[in-house]
Design a protein around this motif. Sequence first.
Motif, mmCIF file in Angstrom:
data_model
loop_
_atom_site.group_PDB
_atom_site.id
_atom_site.type_symbol
_atom_site.label_atom_id
_atom_site.label_comp_id
_atom_site.label_asym_id
_atom_site.label_seq_id
_atom_site.Cartn_x
_atom_site.Cartn_y
_atom_site.Cartn_z
ATOM 1 N N MET A 293 40.596 -15.362 16.438
ATOM 2 C CA MET A 293 40.859 -16.147 17.658
ATOM 3 C C MET A 293 41.566 -15.319 18.712
ATOM 4 O O MET A 293 41.408 -15.547 19.908
ATOM 5 C CB MET A 293 41.672 -17.397 17.313
ATOM 6 N N GLY B 48 39.396 -14.151 21.262
ATOM 7 C CA GLY B 48 38.732 -15.109 22.132
ATOM 8 C C GLY B 48 37.788 -16.064 21.434
ATOM 9 O O GLY B 48 37.247 -16.979 22.055
ATOM 10 N N LEU B 49 37.555 -15.878 20.141
ATOM 11 C CA LEU B 49 36.660 -16.778 19.427
ATOM 12 C C LEU B 49 37.328 -18.145 19.264
ATOM 13 O O LEU B 49 38.496 -18.208 18.900
ATOM 14 C CB LEU B 49 36.335 -16.220 18.031
ATOM 15 N N SER B 50 36.603 -19.206 19.524
ATOM 16 C CA SER B 50 37.161 -20.538 19.326
ATOM 17 C C SER B 50 37.438 -20.739 17.837
ATOM 18 O O SER B 50 36.866 -20.040 16.998
ATOM 19 C CB SER B 50 36.190 -21.605 19.815
#
Lengths: 395, 265
Positions: A350, A353-355
């Motif tokens: 995360m 930037g990964l949800s």
Amino acid sequence: MSEAIGKTKLHAALFPNEPTWFTDMRQRAFEEMQITNDPRFAKVDYRNWGLGELSAEGPTKDLALVDHSTDDYILCPIAIAMVKYEKLFQTYYMKKALTELSDRLINFSTAFVNAGNFLYVPENTKLAKPICLNQIEYSQTSDEISHNLIVLGEGTQATICLDNQPEQAGEKIHRISEIVLEAGSHLNLITVDNFSSNKAVYVNRQAYVGEQAKLDWTIGSFSDGNVVAEMNAELVGRRSTATINNAAITSGTQTQGMNTRLTNLAPYTTGKIRQRGVVLDQSRLVFNGIGKIVHGAHGTIAEQENRLLMLSDQASGDANPILLIDENDVEAGHAASVGRLDKKQLYYLMSRGLSKEVAKQLVVRGFIGIFAKEITNRRIREAFQKTLERKLTNG
Amino acid sequence: METLEIKDLHVSVKDDDTQVEKEILTGVNLVMHTGEVHAIMGPNGTGKSTLSETIMGNPHYHVTQGDILLNDRSLLTEPVDARARAGLFLAMQYPAEIKGITNMEFLRAALNARRPDDQPIPIKDFLAQLDQALEILNMTSDMAERYLNEGFSGGERKRNEILQLLMIKPTFAILDELDSGLDIDALQVVSKGVNHVIGPDFGTLMITHYKRILKYIHPDQVHVMMGGRIVKTGDATLADRLEDEGYSGLRDELGIDVDLVDSEV
């Protein structure tokens, strides 16, 4: 089932022109069935799944009995093999890999067998292309009770996959597979189960690994219904090796119970079991990993790893490693874990930037997809991954 | 020009064993703009890593007072992934190992997280960017196929963090002890990577014990942290002074009452 009705049904199950020895084997199994117990799958109660019983007669299909043999190998339904290749077939059918009528489900399946393939690859054949056996085209009645027999002659190399169509008819599946690796042969075996949720499934796969033979076996346990599975490789020949990689996913309210066994019967043999499971919803997944080293099998290696990833509070899972060692000069080890998603891994993903959703998906796919990535044949690998993906998303 | 501002930041952490909350940061103030290179130096246990993890949004750290602002917008309620997409990046000291996910898959997912769902990065563009970044860091393309940080050496991990920096191109990057565990050659390579992204649209905050890395990446401002806050700010010459006098010299000069865990003999 009363004995009289059973015998009538037994006769209805016979293949066209079935040899007497085969019918005799059915008879014997039918008799044994009355006095043997159901196989044990620790921590799985499957008594009310209806396994080992015949369903009300479904529509009988016209059998497409086609011999697919080529110059390199024999491949045909067992119904053909027992007539056309009788001697060869008889040499191996329940002679090497599966030899004992030890429990009720084996006996039931042997008595009422109605489908299955025979694949024989003669000695010193190196097959460049994989052979994929799809069960359904040989299924005689709506409930599959099949017996596959796969034989690799000495020094043979092959990649074989065995799968099914999820939309296959019937309510119960009994599927036995015998796999024989003669000396010096090498088999990449990929078995994928992908049965729909309305089916109760019993699979029993037995491998015989001869001297210096090598079995690399990848299993995808992606069915949606209840499953009990017995996977067994016996290292019979000296310096033989077997690796069993089992990827399993359970979802909904299903239960999957698997006994995965490796037995070192000869010196200098190597056996490795690696099982990974993802447990979703209210499902239950049980891994019983059983490594056995018999007395006299010195210089052997037996390792196993059973890991479960629990993705729901209502799911349950068990990873039970069992090592039975009757010899001193061995290397044996096991690891087992039942865990949840690793918060540090999620945070790391995360932080790029990964949800949370995507990060979870990646971690889960990474965990369970690791065996898929090791399949060398691209087409089989992609098919395996597709089935895995289907199960994770819709399962 | 963009601005990252840390205002009177107080942070506490719950001890895993005793469950007691302990205040680590005691009022940090810091303003950074794009185009600037900042370095934070300080002795062990003074809260440097706490500061970087808190800015990034690690849920383990609790902000009890103060604020973190990106272009005057508070990030405190934003989770870590939203902060990353807003432009923050943290090169971690101990990045997680994740077996089963290749570096390549991960990088693509990271880039796609910054794009609309229906417009993933074309594979050709992605590979071109990746090749360029790998070349800058003297990395071979098999790195892309390896599982994320799994079995990486210390040096490989640091390179991999900087590879992500080059691919993601954040607005502000915090480099937490990038120099630790690196030999001279590796230090030069990762520094080259960082220098590649330094420019008017990028700001960086380096956390370090030593002056060594500042030889390769030149700071505009050097801050010294002690006892959970910034006690002195100066230009690059401040680092030279620290190297000569040690943290204890500065502590005594400023009359600060803190224990220097490791540096005092």
